[in-house]
Design a protein around this motif. Structure first.
Motif, PDB file in Angstrom:
ATOM      1  N   VAL A  52       0.836  -1.207   0.000  1.00 30.77           N
ATOM      2  CA  VAL A  52       0.000   0.000   0.000  1.00 30.77           C
ATOM      3  C   VAL A  52       0.871   1.257   0.000  1.00 30.77           C
ATOM      4  CG1 VAL A  52      -1.625   1.379   1.361  1.00 30.77           C
ATOM      5  CG2 VAL A  52      -2.004  -1.068   1.061  1.00 30.77           C
ATOM      6  N   ASP A  53       1.907   1.260   0.810  1.00 27.38           N
ATOM      7  CA  ASP A  53       2.800   2.419   0.861  1.00 27.38           C
ATOM      8  C   ASP A  53       3.482   2.637  -0.494  1.00 27.38           C
ATOM      9  OD1 ASP A  53       2.848   3.324   3.794  1.00 27.38           O
ATOM     10  OD2 ASP A  53       3.164   1.167   3.951  1.00 27.38           O
ATOM     11  N   LEU A  54       3.842   1.559  -1.149  1.00 23.25           N
ATOM     12  CA  LEU A  54       4.427   1.683  -2.479  1.00 23.25           C
ATOM     13  C   LEU A  54       3.391   2.229  -3.457  1.00 23.25           C
ATOM     14  CD1 LEU A  54       6.578   1.306  -4.647  1.00 23.25           C
ATOM     15  CD2 LEU A  54       5.930  -1.110  -4.780  1.00 23.25           C
ATOM     16  N   ALA A  55       2.159   1.752  -3.378  1.00 20.93           N
ATOM     17  CA  ALA A  55       1.109   2.223  -4.282  1.00 20.93           C
ATOM     18  C   ALA A  55       0.884   3.725  -4.118  1.00 20.93           C
ATOM     19  CB  ALA A  55      -0.190   1.465  -4.020  1.00 20.93           C
ATOM     20  N   ILE A  56       0.919   4.207  -2.891  1.00 21.76           N
ATOM     21  CA  ILE A  56       0.756   5.642  -2.637  1.00 21.76           C
ATOM     22  C   ILE A  56       1.923   6.414  -3.237  1.00 21.76           C
ATOM     23  CG2 ILE A  56       0.719   7.396  -0.812  1.00 21.76           C
ATOM     24  CD1 ILE A  56      -0.830   5.294   0.890  1.00 21.76           C
ATOM     25  N   GLU A 121      -8.471   0.811   1.620  1.00 17.07           N
ATOM     26  CA  GLU A 121      -7.254   1.455   2.133  1.00 17.07           C
ATOM     27  C   GLU A 121      -7.447   2.973   2.207  1.00 17.07           C
ATOM     28  OE1 GLU A 121      -4.783  -0.015   3.384  1.00 17.07           O
ATOM     29  OE2 GLU A 121      -5.076  -2.087   2.699  1.00 17.07           O
ATOM     30  N   ALA A 122      -7.512   3.492   3.424  1.00 13.52           N
ATOM     31  CA  ALA A 122      -7.739   4.925   3.620  1.00 13.52           C
ATOM     32  C   ALA A 122      -6.611   5.758   3.016  1.00 13.52           C
ATOM     33  CB  ALA A 122      -7.882   5.232   5.111  1.00 13.52           C
ATOM     34  N   GLY A 123      -5.390   5.249   3.052  1.00 14.14           N
ATOM     35  CA  GLY A 123      -4.258   5.988   2.515  1.00 14.14           C
ATOM     36  C   GLY A 123      -4.382   6.210   1.017  1.00 14.14           C
ATOM     37  N   ILE A 124      -4.824   5.194   0.300  1.00 12.06           N
ATOM     38  CA  ILE A 124      -5.017   5.323  -1.145  1.00 12.06           C
ATOM     39  C   ILE A 124      -6.176   6.262  -1.429  1.00 12.06           C
ATOM     40  CG2 ILE A 124      -5.767   4.068  -3.217  1.00 12.06           C
ATOM     41  CD1 ILE A 124      -4.004   1.749  -2.314  1.00 12.06           C
ATOM     42  N   ARG A 125      -7.243   6.162  -0.639  1.00  9.45           N
ATOM     43  CA  ARG A 125      -8.380   7.066  -0.815  1.00  9.45           C
ATOM     44  C   ARG A 125      -7.964   8.520  -0.610  1.00  9.45           C
ATOM     45  NH1 ARG A 125     -11.515   4.559   2.215  1.00  9.45           N
ATOM     46  NH2 ARG A 125     -11.311   5.688   4.177  1.00  9.45           N
ATOM     47  N   ALA A 126      -7.165   8.762   0.422  1.00 10.73           N
ATOM     48  CA  ALA A 126      -6.708  10.126   0.715  1.00 10.73           C
ATOM     49  C   ALA A 126      -5.796  10.653  -0.385  1.00 10.73           C
ATOM     50  CB  ALA A 126      -5.991  10.158   2.068  1.00 10.73           C
ATOM     51  N   LYS A 127      -4.912   9.801  -0.898  1.00 12.41           N
ATOM     52  CA  LYS A 127      -4.001  10.235  -1.958  1.00 12.41           C
ATOM     53  C   LYS A 127      -4.769  10.528  -3.246  1.00 12.41           C
ATOM     54  CE  LYS A 127      -0.346  10.912  -2.011  1.00 12.41           C
ATOM     55  NZ  LYS A 127       0.373  12.212  -1.966  1.00 12.41           N
ATOM     56  N   PHE A 128      -5.768   9.705  -3.557  1.00 15.25           N
ATOM     57  CA  PHE A 128      -6.586   9.962  -4.746  1.00 15.25           C
ATOM     58  C   PHE A 128      -7.285  11.313  -4.621  1.00 15.25           C
ATOM     59  CE2 PHE A 128     -10.587   9.861  -7.066  1.00 15.25           C
ATOM     60  CZ  PHE A 128     -10.171   9.471  -8.323  1.00 15.25           C
ATOM     61  N   ALA A 129      -7.852  11.600  -3.447  1.00 12.73           N
ATOM     62  CA  ALA A 129      -8.538  12.882  -3.234  1.00 12.73           C
ATOM     63  C   ALA A 129      -7.561  14.048  -3.347  1.00 12.73           C
ATOM     64  CB  ALA A 129      -9.218  12.887  -1.863  1.00 12.73           C
ATOM     65  N   ASP A 130      -6.361  13.863  -2.813  1.00 16.35           N
ATOM     66  CA  ASP A 130      -5.334  14.903  -2.866  1.00 16.35           C
ATOM     67  C   ASP A 130      -4.969  15.233  -4.317  1.00 16.35           C
ATOM     68  OD1 ASP A 130      -3.054  16.566  -2.130  1.00 16.35           O
ATOM     69  OD2 ASP A 130      -1.811  14.826  -2.570  1.00 16.35           O
ATOM     70  N   ILE A 131      -4.754  14.203  -5.114  1.00 11.18           N
ATOM     71  CA  ILE A 131      -4.385  14.412  -6.516  1.00 11.18           C
ATOM     72  C   ILE A 131      -5.549  15.025  -7.290  1.00 11.18           C
ATOM     73  CG2 ILE A 131      -3.846  13.194  -8.674  1.00 11.18           C
ATOM     74  CD1 ILE A 131      -2.107  11.294  -6.936  1.00 11.18           C
ATOM     75  N   ALA A 132      -6.761  14.577  -7.008  1.00  8.42           N
ATOM     76  CA  ALA A 132      -7.937  15.150  -7.668  1.00  8.42           C
ATOM     77  C   ALA A 132      -8.034  16.643  -7.390  1.00  8.42           C
ATOM     78  CB  ALA A 132      -9.207  14.441  -7.203  1.00  8.42           C
ATOM     79  N   HIS A 133      -7.814  17.044  -6.140  1.00 10.35           N
ATOM     80  CA  HIS A 133      -7.877  18.462  -5.783  1.00 10.35           C
ATOM     81  C   HIS A 133      -6.788  19.264  -6.472  1.00 10.35           C
ATOM     82  CE1 HIS A 133     -10.055  17.222  -1.829  1.00 10.35           C
ATOM     83  NE2 HIS A 133     -10.910  17.368  -2.830  1.00 10.35           N
TER      84      HIS A 133
END
Length: 207
Positions: A52-56, A121-133
């Motif tokens: 997961v950390d690698l995916a982020i 995975e909350a971390g992936i969800r948060a990173k997706f939202a960050d990039i979208a913004h």
């Protein structure tokens, strides 16, 4: 001339980026990534506590590689409506290049990972939202320029409109990947964006 070799962390990110994008997160194991990167498994866990950390890290690196092109496309020196036309062209060209490389339409790497893993995975969800913004900020600035130029009503909620544009682009990329249809993007992406912006007759005139 000496050639700089990528470091171990970079090799892992690049290998994971390619494997996950053309396949899926679930179909790729840590062993697969290490083998593709020619890196020992112990080295993987030295840099990343988990897959997961690698995916982020892959999501962040993908955006970092994309950002200079977004800066160019959304340059304030370009007429605001043309920025969205250039975006549609760039998306199509990039998807065409990757389709040649991987023999399939790959769609958006952020969306592929996000739709597969965000619910788990909350971390992936948060990173997706960050990039979208971050991407939406480019759209917001261009939309403000359209309002200032009188090409959109002064009452336009540019934040909502930017989200609508982002959702439309993501949807087109998902459908193109599912149907493995590059021509769908060529046919529909730019006209659809211009319709959202109230400039649908622009493509009709061009045709």
């Amino acid at each position: 001339m000496k050639t700089t070799q990528p470091d171990t962390k970079t090799k892992l990110i690049e290998a994971a980026m390619e494997l996950i994008w053309k396949g899926s997160y679930g179909s790729v194991s840590v062993d697969d990534i290490c083998r593709a990167a020619d890196v020992k498994k112990g080295s993987f866990y030295h840099f990343f506590p988990s897959k997961v950390d690698l995916a982020i890290a892959v999501m962040e690196e993908s955006y970092t590689l994309l950002q200079p092109e977004l800066d160019s496309i959304f340059s304030p020196g370009t007429e605001p409506l043309a920025r969205f036309e250039r975006l549609a062209d760039a998306i199509y060209e990039f998807q065409a290049q990757t389709a040649v490389k991987y023999h399939q339409v790959c769609g958006c790497p952020f969306t592929s990972l996000g739709s597969e893993m965000a619910g788990q995975e909350a971390g992936i969800r948060a990173k997706f939202a960050d990039i979208a913004h971050r991407r939406e900020r480019y759209y917001v600035n261009a939309l403000r320029d359209l309002v200032a130029a009188g090409q959109l009503p002064e009452t336009t909620d540019v934040q909502v409109k930017a989200q609508e544009i982002y959702a439309y682009i993501v949807g087109q990329l998902v459908i193109a990947r599912i149907e493995n249809d590059l021509e769908l993007l060529k046919r529909d992406l730019k006209p659809g964006l211009l319709k959202i912006l109230g400039a649908g007759n622009r493509t009709e005139k061009a045709a």
